[in-house]
Design a protein around this motif. Structure first.
Motif, PDB file in Angstrom:
ATOM      1  N   TYR A 131       0.809  -1.106  -0.160  1.00 62.92           N
ATOM      2  CA  TYR A 131       0.174   0.010  -0.007  1.00 62.92           C
ATOM      3  C   TYR A 131       0.861   1.305   0.076  1.00 62.92           C
ATOM      4  O   TYR A 131       0.378   2.443  -0.368  1.00 62.92           O
ATOM      5  CB  TYR A 131      -0.999   0.127   1.126  1.00 62.92           C
ATOM      6  N   GLN A 132       2.033   1.148   0.587  1.00 59.80           N
ATOM      7  CA  GLN A 132       2.980   2.317   0.389  1.00 59.80           C
ATOM      8  C   GLN A 132       3.089   2.987  -0.983  1.00 59.80           C
ATOM      9  O   GLN A 132       3.415   4.148  -1.032  1.00 59.80           O
ATOM     10  CB  GLN A 132       4.260   2.095   1.104  1.00 59.80           C
TER      11      GLN A 132
ATOM     12  N   ASP B 276     -13.401  -1.202  -0.959  1.00 60.61           N
ATOM     13  CA  ASP B 276     -12.616  -0.530  -2.050  1.00 60.61           C
ATOM     14  C   ASP B 276     -13.317   0.668  -2.515  1.00 60.61           C
ATOM     15  O   ASP B 276     -14.307   0.646  -3.263  1.00 60.61           O
ATOM     16  CB  ASP B 276     -12.462  -1.309  -3.477  1.00 60.61           C
ATOM     17  N   LEU B 277     -13.011   1.919  -1.930  1.00 59.15           N
ATOM     18  CA  LEU B 277     -13.543   3.187  -2.208  1.00 59.15           C
ATOM     19  C   LEU B 277     -13.025   3.589  -3.633  1.00 59.15           C
ATOM     20  O   LEU B 277     -11.848   3.687  -3.755  1.00 59.15           O
ATOM     21  CB  LEU B 277     -13.121   4.144  -0.931  1.00 59.15           C
ATOM     22  N   MET B 278     -13.822   3.854  -4.409  1.00 55.42           N
ATOM     23  CA  MET B 278     -13.731   4.218  -5.801  1.00 55.42           C
ATOM     24  C   MET B 278     -13.908   5.959  -5.910  1.00 55.42           C
ATOM     25  O   MET B 278     -14.249   6.684  -5.004  1.00 55.42           O
ATOM     26  CB  MET B 278     -14.734   3.661  -6.671  1.00 55.42           C
TER      27      MET B 278
ATOM     28  N   SER C 125      -0.103   3.290 -12.675  1.00 55.06           N
ATOM     29  CA  SER C 125      -1.213   4.376 -12.975  1.00 55.06           C
ATOM     30  C   SER C 125      -2.284   3.598 -13.314  1.00 55.06           C
ATOM     31  O   SER C 125      -3.519   3.864 -13.018  1.00 55.06           O
ATOM     32  CB  SER C 125      -0.856   5.032 -14.219  1.00 55.06           C
ATOM     33  N   ASP C 126      -2.332   2.508 -14.117  1.00 50.44           N
ATOM     34  CA  ASP C 126      -3.464   1.616 -14.589  1.00 50.44           C
ATOM     35  C   ASP C 126      -3.936   0.684 -13.229  1.00 50.44           C
ATOM     36  O   ASP C 126      -5.321   0.759 -13.076  1.00 50.44           O
ATOM     37  CB  ASP C 126      -3.047   0.473 -15.356  1.00 50.44           C
ATOM     38  N   ALA C 127      -3.061   0.533 -12.407  1.00 46.14           N
ATOM     39  CA  ALA C 127      -3.688  -0.119 -10.853  1.00 46.14           C
ATOM     40  C   ALA C 127      -4.503   0.924 -10.201  1.00 46.14           C
ATOM     41  O   ALA C 127      -5.248   0.496  -9.429  1.00 46.14           O
ATOM     42  CB  ALA C 127      -2.503  -0.739 -10.259  1.00 46.14           C
ATOM     43  N   LEU C 128      -4.089   2.178 -10.196  1.00 46.92           N
ATOM     44  CA  LEU C 128      -4.770   3.222  -9.534  1.00 46.92           C
ATOM     45  C   LEU C 128      -5.862   3.766 -10.051  1.00 46.92           C
ATOM     46  O   LEU C 128      -6.600   4.323  -9.407  1.00 46.92           O
ATOM     47  CB  LEU C 128      -3.648   4.427  -9.045  1.00 46.92           C
TER      48      LEU C 128
ATOM     49  N   GLY D 241      -5.603   7.426  -1.445  1.00 46.44           N
ATOM     50  CA  GLY D 241      -5.417   6.722  -0.411  1.00 46.44           C
ATOM     51  C   GLY D 241      -5.749   5.291  -0.430  1.00 46.44           C
ATOM     52  O   GLY D 241      -5.998   4.396   0.523  1.00 46.44           O
ATOM     53  N   LEU D 242      -6.014   4.805  -1.629  1.00 45.92           N
ATOM     54  CA  LEU D 242      -5.958   3.232  -1.830  1.00 45.92           C
ATOM     55  C   LEU D 242      -5.083   2.302  -0.958  1.00 45.92           C
ATOM     56  O   LEU D 242      -3.709   2.771  -1.213  1.00 45.92           O
ATOM     57  CB  LEU D 242      -5.961   2.886  -3.317  1.00 45.92           C
ATOM     58  N   VAL D 243      -5.736   1.408  -0.314  1.00 50.90           N
ATOM     59  CA  VAL D 243      -4.781   0.603   0.428  1.00 50.90           C
ATOM     60  C   VAL D 243      -4.921  -0.856   0.235  1.00 50.90           C
ATOM     61  O   VAL D 243      -3.850  -1.744   0.675  1.00 50.90           O
ATOM     62  CB  VAL D 243      -4.696   0.902   1.948  1.00 50.90           C
TER      63      VAL D 243
END
Length: 329
Positions: free
Chosen positions: A65-66, A189-191, A296-299, A305-307
């Protein structure tokens, strides 16, 4: 370390309310709810059932997550990505116990609860529980250690680690998910549109170079072995490619260990360092055609703040002095 098996003393740990001190003679597993015959098992009961042994990875959903933070943290590979381990797990396939209890046709979820101070619990789709899930009793040939769930834990292969409830004490069959604290306030998972997704349980295809990696130093120019690990909760690893130019070109790495469903594999490839800056990357492909995404694609689509469930390509920058550090390509 080399290979793929993590010694028990080095296997990552994650606890929600400490490690309970459990007397196995007093511990029981109860199966109840939407079943024909509620059942209770003690430790010795479970030892009488047919067992299976499987080499499986286990990964915390918060691993790496870091690397979702705005700035790349100058940390080692283990500090950034160390919440994943592999072991040989031995236990009783859960479907044996569920078959004996007689699951009612209307049941579709299993609510697993542990005996720690929080009564940590998670909702497991019945389809997963009937496939590869086991009641694990041994890890790498020895009884589970207290930190890893002694005397018994649930093990749900390929899924986020918190689903594999430790110190397992009950399995309740229901016709819906329980929406517990651990799957509402956490592990959702907050979008970017404000909607929070739930039950994204499978860990997606992922790889990382473990050597050379963060805070290491190449002492001189010459040939080095690039080595790392790859795994997927969506299938078996089919191949790993490595780049030394930030993804401009890719070369196929050799798989050093046997691939298999939910098994981590080690990959390797020789690389000549000429003293020029380089960005080392790996990307894995699994048997269902899932390719590890760029950062970038993963985010994309996720709220800042995706963890959880981050599986973007890990990049290591090698500077002219041979120092290696975490890098966003």
């Amino acid at each position: 370390m080399n290979g793929t098996i993590t010694p028990n003393s080095l296997h990552f740990e994650r606890h929600h309310s400490g490690i309970p001190n459990i007397d196995p003679a007093q511990h029981h597993l109860t199966i109840f709810g939407m079943v024909e015959r509620p059942l209770t098992f003690d430790y010795n009961d479970l030892l009488r059932y047919p067992m299976q042994s499987r080499v499986l990875f286990l990964e915390c959903s918060g691993n790496s997550y870091q690397n979702t933070a705005p700035q790349a943290a100058d940390m080692t590979c283990g500090e950034l990505n160390g919440l994943v381990s592999s072991a040989e797990w031995t236990g009783v396939p859960l479907h044996y116990l569920l078959d004996e209890a007689g699951v009612k046709p209307s049941a579709s979820w299993v609510i697993a609860e542990g005996a720690d101070a929080s009564g940590n619990n998670r909702s497991v789709p019945l389809s997963l529980a009937l496939q590869d899930t086991m009641i694990a009793l041994y890890q790498n040939g020895e009884p589970l250690r207290p930190a890893h769930g002694y005397p018994i834990r649930l093990l749900v292969p390929g899924c986020e680690g918190n689903l594999s409830i430790k110190w397992l004490r009950s399995l309740k069959l229901l016709d819906q998910a329980a929406h517990t604290r651990e799957e509402t306030s956490k592990y959702s998972d907050l979008m970017r549109d404000g909607v929070a997704g739930q039950f994204s349980l499978k860990m997606e295809v992922k790889s990382l170079i473990t050597s050379p990696s963060g805070k290491m130093k190449l002492p001189e120019q010459g040939i080095y072995e690039i080595s790392g690990l790859a795994w997927s909760g969506m299938g078996a690893i089919r191949g790993v490619e490595v780049s030394a130019d930030s993804g401009a070109t890719w070369s196929e790495a050799e798989l050093q260990s046997e691939a298999g469903i939910y098994r981590a594999v080690r990959f390797r490839i020789p690389w000549r360092w000429t003293g020029q800056p380089a960005v080392l990357q790996s990307r894995a492909l699994d048997s269902n055609g899932n390719l590890q995404p760029t950062r970038s694609d993963a985010l994309r689509g996720h709220a800042p703040g995706l963890v959880y469930h981050y599986n973007g390509i890990q990049s290591w920058l090698v500077n002219e002095q041979g120092q290696v550090r975490n890098h966003y390509a």
